[in-house]
Write a protein that holds these residues in place. Structure first.
Motif, PDB file in Angstrom:
ATOM      1  N   GLY A 202       0.824  -1.210   0.000  1.00  0.00           N
ATOM      2  CA  GLY A 202       0.000   0.000   0.000  1.00  0.00           C
ATOM      3  C   GLY A 202       0.852   1.251   0.000  1.00  0.00           C
ATOM      4  N   VAL A 203       0.252   2.358  -0.424  1.00  0.00           N
ATOM      5  CA  VAL A 203       0.965   3.635  -0.521  1.00  0.00           C
ATOM      6  C   VAL A 203       0.039   4.755  -0.063  1.00  0.00           C
ATOM      7  N   ILE A 204       0.601   5.693   0.694  1.00  0.00           N
ATOM      8  CA  ILE A 204      -0.111   6.920   1.051  1.00  0.00           C
ATOM      9  C   ILE A 204       0.715   8.087   0.540  1.00  0.00           C
ATOM     10  N   GLY A 205       0.053   9.040  -0.111  1.00  0.00           N
ATOM     11  CA  GLY A 205       0.768  10.173  -0.673  1.00  0.00           C
ATOM     12  C   GLY A 205       0.092  11.490  -0.374  1.00  0.00           C
ATOM     13  N   LEU A 206       0.903  12.550  -0.360  1.00  0.00           N
ATOM     14  CA  LEU A 206       0.395  13.914  -0.199  1.00  0.00           C
ATOM     15  C   LEU A 206       1.122  14.775  -1.218  1.00  0.00           C
ATOM     16  N   THR A 207       0.364  15.410  -2.123  1.00  0.00           N
ATOM     17  CA  THR A 207       0.949  16.234  -3.170  1.00  0.00           C
ATOM     18  C   THR A 207       0.321  17.619  -3.154  1.00  0.00           C
ATOM     19  N   THR A 208       1.035  18.567  -3.738  1.00  0.00           N
ATOM     20  CA  THR A 208       0.481  19.909  -3.899  1.00  0.00           C
ATOM     21  C   THR A 208      -0.500  19.901  -5.061  1.00  0.00           C
ATOM     22  N   ALA A 246      -9.877   5.644  -8.372  1.00  0.00           N
ATOM     23  CA  ALA A 246      -9.309   5.306  -9.679  1.00  0.00           C
ATOM     24  C   ALA A 246      -8.315   4.167  -9.489  1.00  0.00           C
ATOM     25  N   SER A 247      -7.754   3.718 -10.572  1.00  0.00           N
ATOM     26  CA  SER A 247      -6.716   2.680 -10.509  1.00  0.00           C
ATOM     27  C   SER A 247      -5.645   3.007 -11.533  1.00  0.00           C
ATOM     28  N   SER A 248      -4.413   2.647 -11.216  1.00  0.00           N
ATOM     29  CA  SER A 248      -3.302   2.896 -12.131  1.00  0.00           C
ATOM     30  C   SER A 248      -2.112   2.049 -11.718  1.00  0.00           C
ATOM     31  N   VAL A 249      -1.128   1.996 -12.599  1.00  0.00           N
ATOM     32  CA  VAL A 249       0.128   1.298 -12.315  1.00  0.00           C
ATOM     33  C   VAL A 249       1.149   2.339 -11.869  1.00  0.00           C
ATOM     34  N   SER A 250       1.773   2.118 -10.728  1.00  0.00           N
ATOM     35  CA  SER A 250       2.723   3.081 -10.165  1.00  0.00           C
ATOM     36  C   SER A 250       3.935   3.242 -11.067  1.00  0.00           C
ATOM     37  N   ARG A 251       4.357   4.490 -11.249  1.00  0.00           N
ATOM     38  CA  ARG A 251       5.559   4.744 -12.033  1.00  0.00           C
ATOM     39  C   ARG A 251       6.829   4.389 -11.254  1.00  0.00           C
ATOM     40  N   GLU A 256       0.113  -2.324  -9.735  1.00  0.00           N
ATOM     41  CA  GLU A 256      -1.220  -1.786 -10.008  1.00  0.00           C
ATOM     42  C   GLU A 256      -1.976  -1.627  -8.689  1.00  0.00           C
ATOM     43  N   ARG A 257      -2.551  -0.452  -8.512  1.00  0.00           N
ATOM     44  CA  ARG A 257      -3.233  -0.160  -7.254  1.00  0.00           C
ATOM     45  C   ARG A 257      -4.576   0.521  -7.495  1.00  0.00           C
ATOM     46  N   ILE A 258      -5.484   0.274  -6.555  1.00  0.00           N
ATOM     47  CA  ILE A 258      -6.701   1.078  -6.455  1.00  0.00           C
ATOM     48  C   ILE A 258      -6.404   2.207  -5.469  1.00  0.00           C
ATOM     49  N   TYR A 259      -6.729   3.442  -5.858  1.00  0.00           N
ATOM     50  CA  TYR A 259      -6.452   4.541  -4.941  1.00  0.00           C
ATOM     51  C   TYR A 259      -7.637   5.498  -4.851  1.00  0.00           C
ATOM     52  N   ALA A 260      -7.792   6.044  -3.652  1.00  0.00           N
ATOM     53  CA  ALA A 260      -8.775   7.095  -3.418  1.00  0.00           C
ATOM     54  C   ALA A 260      -8.020   8.404  -3.289  1.00  0.00           C
ATOM     55  N   TYR A 261      -8.596   9.456  -3.862  1.00  0.00           N
ATOM     56  CA  TYR A 261      -7.955  10.766  -3.787  1.00  0.00           C
ATOM     57  C   TYR A 261      -8.945  11.798  -3.274  1.00  0.00           C
ATOM     58  N   GLU A 262      -8.429  12.783  -2.569  1.00  0.00           N
ATOM     59  CA  GLU A 262      -9.262  13.894  -2.106  1.00  0.00           C
ATOM     60  C   GLU A 262      -8.426  15.160  -2.095  1.00  0.00           C
ATOM     61  N   LYS A 263      -8.918  16.172  -2.795  1.00  0.00           N
ATOM     62  CA  LYS A 263      -8.236  17.462  -2.848  1.00  0.00           C
ATOM     63  C   LYS A 263      -8.815  18.384  -1.788  1.00  0.00           C
ATOM     64  N   THR A 272      -3.795  10.919  -1.231  1.00  0.00           N
ATOM     65  CA  THR A 272      -4.129   9.667  -1.912  1.00  0.00           C
ATOM     66  C   THR A 272      -3.786   8.487  -1.000  1.00  0.00           C
ATOM     67  N   VAL A 273      -4.684   7.511  -0.995  1.00  0.00           N
ATOM     68  CA  VAL A 273      -4.446   6.257  -0.280  1.00  0.00           C
ATOM     69  C   VAL A 273      -4.647   5.140  -1.300  1.00  0.00           C
ATOM     70  N   ALA A 274      -3.623   4.328  -1.489  1.00  0.00           N
ATOM     71  CA  ALA A 274      -3.672   3.290  -2.522  1.00  0.00           C
ATOM     72  C   ALA A 274      -3.345   1.927  -1.924  1.00  0.00           C
ATOM     73  N   VAL A 275      -4.034   0.912  -2.415  1.00  0.00           N
ATOM     74  CA  VAL A 275      -3.747  -0.461  -2.001  1.00  0.00           C
ATOM     75  C   VAL A 275      -3.525  -1.295  -3.251  1.00  0.00           C
ATOM     76  N   SER A 276      -2.645  -2.256  -3.126  1.00  0.00           N
ATOM     77  CA  SER A 276      -2.369  -3.164  -4.240  1.00  0.00           C
ATOM     78  C   SER A 276      -3.608  -3.971  -4.580  1.00  0.00           C
ATOM     79  N   ILE A 277      -4.000  -3.952  -5.843  1.00  0.00           N
ATOM     80  CA  ILE A 277      -5.152  -4.737  -6.268  1.00  0.00           C
ATOM     81  C   ILE A 277      -4.906  -6.213  -6.016  1.00  0.00           C
ATOM     82  N   ASP A 278      -3.708  -6.649  -6.310  1.00  0.00           N
ATOM     83  CA  ASP A 278      -3.377  -8.063  -6.125  1.00  0.00           C
ATOM     84  C   ASP A 278      -3.480  -8.459  -4.656  1.00  0.00           C
TER      85      ASP A 278
END
Length: 494
Positions: A202-208, A246-251, A256-263, A272-278
């Motif tokens: 899983g991944v948690i991110g914070l971006t501008t 949404a879902s995407s493959v991490s660069r 591949e992860r499902i992630y929720a985002y909130e601005k 963003t909070v993402a978890v591995s689909i697998d």
């Protein structure tokens, strides 16, 4: 004879019946598997959405408290000025706040020259001046007194990664008087993120809101400051709504992860909070395997035949796709290669000739690139070209415009149905956009990487069948731009 016919008919009837029953059972089980998977994904979506919202609220609370502290310090200074006594008073005030907001790394007040007026922690591991910091430069050049959230930096207090929140100070006449900055320790955010169960991948991110990565858990130094403005999240989803799934493959790790985002509506930060689909679908997968085993029992022959056919077709499709990409794409920049450019310029001139429309061409060359390669090394040179390729791609103003790597450090842009005025405007924009990338180039008189642009334009009907005319003209224009001092454009008609 009749008995033989009867046996054959019975065999055919039985076979057909078995096939139909197998298909019905297989279809029923497949529907059950699909329904179960959809329910699992829905549960995952709900879970990550709740987490992203909670972390968004948490982050907003910290930043709001920091903003209040900054505002209090700013107001105090703007009322009473920067006197030695006020330095003592402010230092005492921010010391009291240190216990209330544990995420604070330091609070520093810089004067208009970048010297430290006062600070929460005065023992600095690095330079004591702040004039070179990005937030200081920003406030010096911008009159807004709104809170500014800067890119992550290494703290000069303790050498740790921090997020900067800052505000401009002004004199009574509105002149620049310095900066108040609060630095928040990234490790404090990571400590919280580490307590959340998002699985091993899983991944948690914070971006501008500009797409700059402030925090990523799990943490790695090379992730910090990465720009995601070209990702689907910023190019597509956030333009529609501020929250979503949404879902995407991490660069970074290609997972591949499902992630929720909130601005965040107040500060524009994106959580963003993402978890591995697998990984997330592992429980469902165990159940699906059991059901799939039943399907295999009933439809083994059909599946094997289908797999062979599907595998063969898929392999051919993958091979064809891979060959097509290899044949058309520049491996370093992801742009069209020279071969595709040669094809595109022919087809675009022909299409414009049919409409009696103009066509323009830009040749873009990186200034002093040999010095860049010689002094920074070829890996850095490749990275520079990749950044410039992306910058050119983002500078395009129409869907029908084409950008290709022409060769070495040279790029070409085909602009169908574009007259000279529009072509010159795009050339100027490209020069500005590249300069704003601020790619350091100490061996250039400009101090950073720049480009020169040759511009040519013509009525397509006049050059149909002789496209080399417009290429040669753009090349001559590029030579004039180089000879004229670089970091500029020139025009030669085709």
């Amino acid at each position: 004879m009749e008995k033989l016919v009867h046996v054959k008919n019975t065999f055919y009837t039985t076979t057909i019946t078995v096939i139909i029953v197998s298909l019905i059972v297989s279809l029923s089980l497949a529907v059950q598997i699909a329904t179960s998977r959809q329910q699992s994904i829905q549960q995952i979506n709900t879970s990550v959405a709740n987490l992203s919202h909670t972390l968004n609220v948490y982050t907003e609370g910290i930043i709001r408290q920091s903003e209040m502290l900054i505002t209090t310090v700013s107001d105090t200074i703007e009322i009473y000025g920067m006197t030695p006594q006020q330095a003592i008073n402010i230092q005492l005030m921010i010391s009291n706040q240190d216990n209330l907001l544990t995420q604070i790394n330091n609070v520093v007040v810089y004067d208009a020259h970048g010297d430290i007026f006062t600070a929460l922690h005065k023992n600095f591991a690095g330079p004591h001046k702040g004039a070179d910091r990005a937030f200081f430069v920003y406030h010096k050049e911008n009159k807004s007194q709104q809170i500014y959230i800067g890119e992550p930096v290494i703290s000069r207090t303790n050498g740790k990664w921090v997020i900067t929140l800052s505000r401009r100070l002004e004199t009574h006449t509105g002149a620049f008087n310095g900066v108040v900055v609060v630095t928040l320790g990234i490790e404090n955010f990571l400590a919280l993120y580490g307590q959340i169960n998002i699985g091993h991948a899983g991944v948690i991110g914070l971006t501008t809101q500009a797409g700059v990565l402030l925090i990523r858990y799990p943490f790695k130094n090379n992730y910090i400051g990465t720009i995601f403005s070209d990702s689907p999240l910023f190019r597509k989803y956030l333009k529609v709504q501020n929250t979503g799934i949404a879902s995407s493959v991490s660069r970074f790790d290609k997972i591949e992860r499902i992630y929720a985002y909130e601005k965040n509506r107040r500060y524009g930060l994106v959580t963003t909070v993402a978890v591995s689909i697998d990984e997330a679908l592992s429980p469902w997968r165990k159940q699906a395997i059991q059901l799939a085993a039943l399907i295999l029992v009933f439809t083994a022959t059909l599946i094997v035949a289908s797999c062979f056919l599907y595998s063969d077709l898929s392999r051919k499709a993958r091979d064809n796709k891979a060959l097509k990409i290899i044949a058309s794409e520049d491996a370093l920049t992801g742009l069209y290669n020279r071969r595709i450019f040669d094809e595109k310029i022919l087809s675009e001139i022909a299409a414009c000739a049919e409409k009696d429309a103009p066509v323009s061409l830009l040749l873009v060359d990186v200034d002093y690139f040999k010095k860049y390669n010689d002094n920074y090394g070829h890996p850095e040179g490749d990275r520079c070209l990749a950044l410039l390729g992306n910058c050119l791609r983002e500078s395009l103003t129409r869907d029908n415009q084409v950008v290709a790597r022409y060769g070495g450090e040279e790029f070409a842009l085909i602009l169908p149905e574009t007259d000279i005025q529009e072509a010159l405007l795009l050339a100027q924009a490209i020069i500005r956009n590249v300069f704003s990338q601020q790619i350091e180039h100490a061996f250039s008189p400009f101090g950073r990487v720049t480009v020169s642009v040759g511009v040519s334009s013509a009525r397509a009907v006049n050059i149909a069948g002789s496209q080399q005319n417009i290429v040669n003209a753009a090349d001559q224009a590029l030579y004039q731009a180089k000879r004229g001092g670089r970091n500029r454009h020139a025009f030669v008609g085709a």
